[in-house]
Each structure stands twice: as structure tokens, then as C-alpha cells.
Enzyme design. Structure first.
Site, PDB file in Angstrom:
ATOM      1  N   CYS A 148       0.848  -1.185   0.000  1.00 22.37           N
ATOM      2  CA  CYS A 148       0.000   0.000   0.000  1.00 22.37           C
ATOM      3  C   CYS A 148       0.884   1.235   0.000  1.00 22.37           C
ATOM      4  O   CYS A 148       2.088   1.142   0.203  1.00 22.37           O
ATOM      5  CB  CYS A 148      -0.883   0.039   1.242  1.00 22.37           C
ATOM      6  SG  CYS A 148      -2.078  -1.307   1.335  1.00 22.37           S
ATOM      7  N   GLY A 153      -0.572   0.565  -5.121  1.00 22.54           N
ATOM      8  CA  GLY A 153      -1.895  -0.002  -4.884  1.00 22.54           C
ATOM      9  C   GLY A 153      -2.931   0.625  -5.787  1.00 22.54           C
ATOM     10  O   GLY A 153      -3.080   1.837  -5.788  1.00 22.54           O
ATOM     11  N   ASN A 182       0.675   0.692   5.925  1.00 21.35           N
ATOM     12  CA  ASN A 182       1.145  -0.187   4.864  1.00 21.35           C
ATOM     13  C   ASN A 182       1.876  -1.324   5.548  1.00 21.35           C
ATOM     14  O   ASN A 182       2.805  -1.077   6.313  1.00 21.35           O
ATOM     15  CB  ASN A 182       2.110   0.595   3.953  1.00 21.35           C
ATOM     16  CG  ASN A 182       2.878  -0.307   3.007  1.00 21.35           C
ATOM     17  OD1 ASN A 182       2.386  -1.357   2.599  1.00 21.35           O
ATOM     18  ND2 ASN A 182       4.084   0.082   2.671  1.00 21.35           N
ATOM     19  N   GLY A 183       1.426  -2.545   5.306  1.00 24.35           N
ATOM     20  CA  GLY A 183       2.129  -3.666   5.927  1.00 24.35           C
ATOM     21  C   GLY A 183       1.176  -4.766   6.305  1.00 24.35           C
ATOM     22  O   GLY A 183       0.051  -4.835   5.807  1.00 24.35           O
ATOM     23  N   TYR A 210      11.249  -4.359  -6.946  1.00 25.25           N
ATOM     24  CA  TYR A 210      10.029  -4.212  -7.701  1.00 25.25           C
ATOM     25  C   TYR A 210       9.131  -3.046  -7.284  1.00 25.25           C
ATOM     26  O   TYR A 210       8.678  -2.289  -8.127  1.00 25.25           O
ATOM     27  CB  TYR A 210       9.230  -5.517  -7.638  1.00 25.25           C
ATOM     28  CG  TYR A 210       7.883  -5.436  -8.314  1.00 25.25           C
ATOM     29  CD1 TYR A 210       7.806  -5.415  -9.699  1.00 25.25           C
ATOM     30  CD2 TYR A 210       6.716  -5.338  -7.582  1.00 25.25           C
ATOM     31  CE1 TYR A 210       6.573  -5.302 -10.336  1.00 25.25           C
ATOM     32  CE2 TYR A 210       5.485  -5.230  -8.214  1.00 25.25           C
ATOM     33  CZ  TYR A 210       5.419  -5.220  -9.590  1.00 25.25           C
ATOM     34  OH  TYR A 210       4.211  -5.102 -10.219  1.00 25.25           O
TER      35      TYR A 210
END
Ligand SMILES: *[C@@H]1O[C@H](CO)[C@@H](O)[C@H](O)[C@H]1NC(C)=O
Length: 513
Positions: free
Chosen positions: A2, A31, A105-106, A261
Site C-alpha cells: 500500500c 496499490g 502499509n504492511g 520491484y
């Protein structure tokens, strides 16, 4: 994965929403499933707008104009575990105590335990499968325990320390407390990234938190600094900044996949330029090509799978002194697929996305470079496309090592048996994807490609490659649970954009016409 951001403008008469929107657009690659912004007006009231879809589908000018206030929090979601509904779009809000808005985020590995604690001990109702709601409620519960009418920075730091004490996993978070200010913090291993930057304005200093430095750059903020593992930063409405290291001697182990990435190449994370590190990965990959195919290899041309692997592929070609060519052309405007009843899907998604130019493949031995190989289904299609375009031999190289383990810190990876490299040798992988050979980066080479730019980082979360989880052992039960969540077809897909008519959850300043 995210993307998160938070913004506080010094001028109380300005609106934070347009720049939060810009920021989310710059985080869109993290996202595409849902997006949300919550702002806080001068009277301490929150205004929210969130929904499923791309940032540009969720917001428009009239909506942004209703999100009043000079501070706010934004989020883009790529679901890892949980559902695709817009009710799980972040940021999340709780009214008690003080009014808190939260985005993260996570992923947490002890969510069950925390859910039980919140239910049985804290008597807090959890309404979604989102870890964000858990983190927010632990935070709110810790603040509640102060029993104070008004809180200060010390109380907030103590509450965040309380999160670090009980929440296991990778999490980078931003929060906003009504009428108080914005907050950012990073898990004790610093697995997921977040940093902040500042900008001078007529009325003082503006502050912005973001997952990646590119957001702050894009909004003309400077002096971007990464949060340290186990650190929290509070910026009050009066622009008072307080930083506090809340975990002593943390083991810093950032996620190495950010460099492979996820992150944009123009971001600098933990002092490491993602771009430079991808160039280094390309050089390290060149070494692997020589190691596997020998100096008298027969590669005629190197072709990247756009876009991520371009930077590395170019450097691999340069180091090997082999021609680099763009053989796959990507359609940047690919949207949803429509299949009429009774008709089979004729074109695979990959073929809708890429087209192979036979003039670059015909009669040649090609080395195709991709950033990573996950399920292998895309690779299989890519290799077949190269063959259909007339390639003689097709070698497939991956900038990342073989992915053999699930990710539990917020990267959306399929279950183990769906990973092409799970329990397979290189030859078996080559046979599966139909390549003459596959060449993987070695983990040591990948680590060295990143470490050379910041010597102070010596440990990484590289669990998808080596199965070592930095937060401690991850139980088989949890892995199965995660796999079941993901198997339900609950997961977002890059190519199937959620339809914008599922928009929901708006709380605006004025009624919209
Ligand atoms: C390396 O990373 C650490 C942790 O984020 C950071 O404190 C340090 O400034 C970085 N070093 C450089 C040279 O940027």
C-alpha cells in the site's frame, strides 16, 4: 503493498486535499485497488472520501473541494489479506478518544492475538479484516488509558511504544488526531518504508509524510528523511516537530523487495537510490549470466519485460556488451476485460498488455530480463510470445532470486504451491515456463547491489527468497490462514480495475449536488 501519506500545511486557510491527491497519484503503483483521503477542518471535524478504484477514479474536483482543512491523511490500497470492499478502504477512523484517523502499509503476523485482546480485554469492536483497524484500535486503547481530557506528545509516544510492544509484523503508519496534528511511525524492524520532508511557506513550515521520497519531491518538499525502525515523529498543528526513538537497539531489516520491484526508481529509500540499486542488480545479473552460460554464450540480444526491469536489463547488456533492444511494447491504457456469455477469453491478459515485435526476435537468441518470477504464468506467456515472434533460443533472467516462500509483511504473494519456484529446481522452472534456460540472481548478489549504497544496512527482510522471517518464526497455522484469505479470490488484480460505481463512504463538508 500500500501507499501512505500525510500532510500538514502551516497556513490554516489552505486545503491539504489537492496535494494529498497528487501524492496518492504518485503512489498509485503501490496499490490500484482503493484510495482514500481524510482531512481535518479548523473546527476539528474530519471529512472523508474513499472508495475502490484508481486515485483518479475515486476523486474529482468537487469531491476534493469538500475535503476541507489544512491537514490530512491519504492511502492507496493493494490488498494483501482481507477483502476488496470499499468499507475496508483506508484511512480508518475512531471517534474515541479525541478522534483519530489512521492509515498503514504492511501486515501483522499476530493479528488473531490482537483481535482477541481487543475484544476480550479492551472491549473494542473490530468490524473488518484489516490490520489497520487493529493497529488503530490498539493505539486508541493506549491513548484512552491515559484518561486525560487533552493529550500531549508524551502520551502519543507512550501509545505508539505500546503498539511496538504488542504488534508483530511489518508496518509503516501515518495518523492524525483531531485538532492536534499528524504522526508517522515505522515498525521496530523498519520493514516497510516511510519518511517525511518539509517545505517553507509564507505562514511557516509545511510537513509531509510519505511511503516514498518521490511524493515529497513531486510536491516540492525537501530534506526527506526516512523514519528509523521503531521511531515515531509527531508534527503538531503549530508545526512543532518531535522525534523519538521508542525501541532500543532495533534490528533494522528493511524489505529488499522494495528495491527489486515495488518502489519507483526515482525514490530514495533509506539512503539508497532505487534506480542506482537496479543498475547494480543488472551488473550482478550479468555475472550470473556468465556463470551459467559461460563467456562464449550465444546471446544475440537482451530484451526487458517493461517497465520495472528496464533499468537493470540495460546495465546487464552494457556489462556483457550485448545489444539491448525494446522488443516488448506495453499498452499503457489497458483496462478491464469484458467477456460475453458463452465466449471464451481468447487473449491472455499478458497478450493484452504486451506485444512482441518480431523484428527484434526473429532468428535471434534472446535473453529476456524480468524483475522477478512469481507464479511463472506471465513468464510462460512472455517466453511463448518471444517464440511466436520467431526467437531461436529464449533465455529468461530474473533480477531477483527465485521466490520460494510466502510474504507475511504486506506484499501480496500467492500461496506457496502457486509459486513457480516452490520445490522446483532451475531446470524444472525452465521447463515449466518453456525457456531454454532460466537464470536467477543470487541472494548475495541482490543484497550486495543494495548494501553498496548504504553500508549501515546489513540485514534485510528477504523472506520470500530465504524463508527467514525477521520478526520471529511464523507459524504454519498463520501461513495457512493467510493463504486461505488470498485464495478466496479476495485479492485485487492489477488488470481488473474495480468499477468506480462501487464508490462509497463519503463525509463531506457540504451536501453535494
Ligand atoms: C543508511 O540507512 C540508515 C537507516 O535508514 C540511515 O540512518 C542512514 O542515513 C543511511 N545512510 C546514508 C549514507 O544515507
Amino acid at each position: 503493498m500500500c501507499g501512505i501519506t500525510a500532510l500538514l500545511l502551516a497556513d490554516p486557510n489552505l486545503m491539504a486535499s489537492p496535494e494529498l491527491f497528487e501524492g496518492l497519484n504518485m503512489l498509485q503503483h503501490r496499490g490500484q485497488d482503493a484510495a482514500g483521503i481524510v482531512t481535518c477542518g479548523n473546527k476539528g471535524r474530519f471529512y472523508q472520501s474513499k472508495g475502490t478504484g484508481m486515485v483518479r477514479e475515486v476523486f474529482d474536483q468537487p469531491k476534493l473541494m469538500q475535503l476541507i482543512g489544512n491537514m490530512g491523511v491519504g492511502h492507496v490500497r493493494y490488498p494483501t489479506a482481507g477483502t476488496q470492499s470499499s468499507s475496508e478502504a483506508q484511512p480508518f477512523y475512531v471517534n474515541s478518544p479525541y478522534g483519530i484517523v489512521f492509515a498503514h502499509n504492511g501486515n501483522l503476523v499476530n493479528a488473531d492475538e490482537l483481535r482477541e485482546f481487543l475484544d476480550q480485554d479492551a472491549h473494542r469492536h473490530i468490524n473488518t479484516e484489516s490490520d489497520s483497524e487493529l493497529l488503530l484500535n490498539i493505539f486508541a486503547n493506549n491513548l484512552q488509558k491515559t484518561g486525560k481530557f487533552r493529550i500531549n506528545e508524551e502520551d502519543i509516544f507512550a501509545a505508539i511504544k505500546g503498539i511496538f510492544d504488542v504488534c508483530r509484523g511489518g508496518y509503516a503508519c501515518v495518523a492524525m488526531i483531531a485538532g492536534f496534528g499528524i504522526i508517522g511511525f515505522r515498525d521496530p524492524h523498519g520493514i516497510r518504508p516511510v519518511g517525511f520532508a518539509k517545505r517553507q511557506s509564507d505562514k511557516g513550515t509545511d510537513y509531509m509524510f510519505a511511503s516514498e521520497s518521490v511524493v515529497c519531491d513531486g510536491c516540492s518538499f525537501s530534506d526527506f528523511e526516512d523514519l528509523r525502525p521503531g521511531e515515531a515523529v509527531i508534527v503538531t498543528k503549530k508545526q512543532q516537530v518531535t522525534r523519538r526513538q521508542l525501541v532500543e537497539n532495533p534490528t533494522f531489516s528493511p524489505c529488499i523487495f522494495e528495491y527489486v520491484y515495488f518502489s519507483r526508481p526515482d525514490s530514495i529509500i533509506d539512503g539508497i537510490s532505487v534506480y542506482k540499486c537496479r543498475l547494480a542488480m543488472g551488473e550482478a545479473l550479468a555475472d550470473q549470466v556468465i556463470k551459467k552460460l559461460g563467456v562464449d554464450h550465444d546471446i544475440d540480444v537482451i530484451i526487458p519485460v517493461p517497465d520495472t526491469s528496464r533499468v537493470a536489463a540495460l546495465q546487464t547488456a552494457y556489462k556483457l556488451d550485448i545489444t539491448y533492444r525494446e522488443g516488448f511494447i506495453k499498452n499503457r491504457y489497458i483496462g478491464r476485460t469484458f467477456i460475453m456469455p458463452g465466449q471464451a477469453m481468447r487473449k491472455k491478459t499478458v497478450r493484452r498488455k504486451f506485444n512482441a515485435m518480431s523484428l527484434e526476435f526473429a532468428g535471434k537468441n534472446v535473453l529476456i530480463v524480468d524483475d522477478s518470477i512469481v507464479r511463472g504464468t506471465t513468464s510462460k506467456e512472455i517466453v511463448q510470445m518471444a517464440r511466436d515472434a520467431g526467437a531461436r533460443k529464449v533465455y529468461l533472467a530474473s533480477c531477483a532470486p527465485a521466490i520460494r516462500f510466502p510474504n507475511v509483511y504486506g506484499i501480496d504473494m500467492p500461496s506457496r504451491h502457486e509459486l513457480v519456484a516452490y520445490g522446483k529446481t532451475e531446470d524444472e522452472i525452465a521447463a515449466y515456463v518453456g525457456a531454454d534456460r532460466v537464470i536467477f540472481q543470487e541472494l548475495s548478489g541482490l543484497k550486495a547491489s543494495c548494501e553498496k549504497f548504504n553500508r549501515s544496512i546489513t540485514t534485510w527482510d528477504a523472506s520470500v527468497f530465504d524463508g527467514k522471517y525477521v520478526t520471529g518464526d511464523v507459524s504454519e497455522k498463520y501461513l495457512l490462514h493467510l493463504e486461505s484469505l488470498r485464495a478466496d479470490g479476495n485479492k485485487g488484480c492489477l488488470d481488473d480495475l474495480a468499477s468506480p460505481e462501487t464508490l462509497g463512504l463519503h463525509n463531506f463538508a457540504l451536501h453535494m449536488k
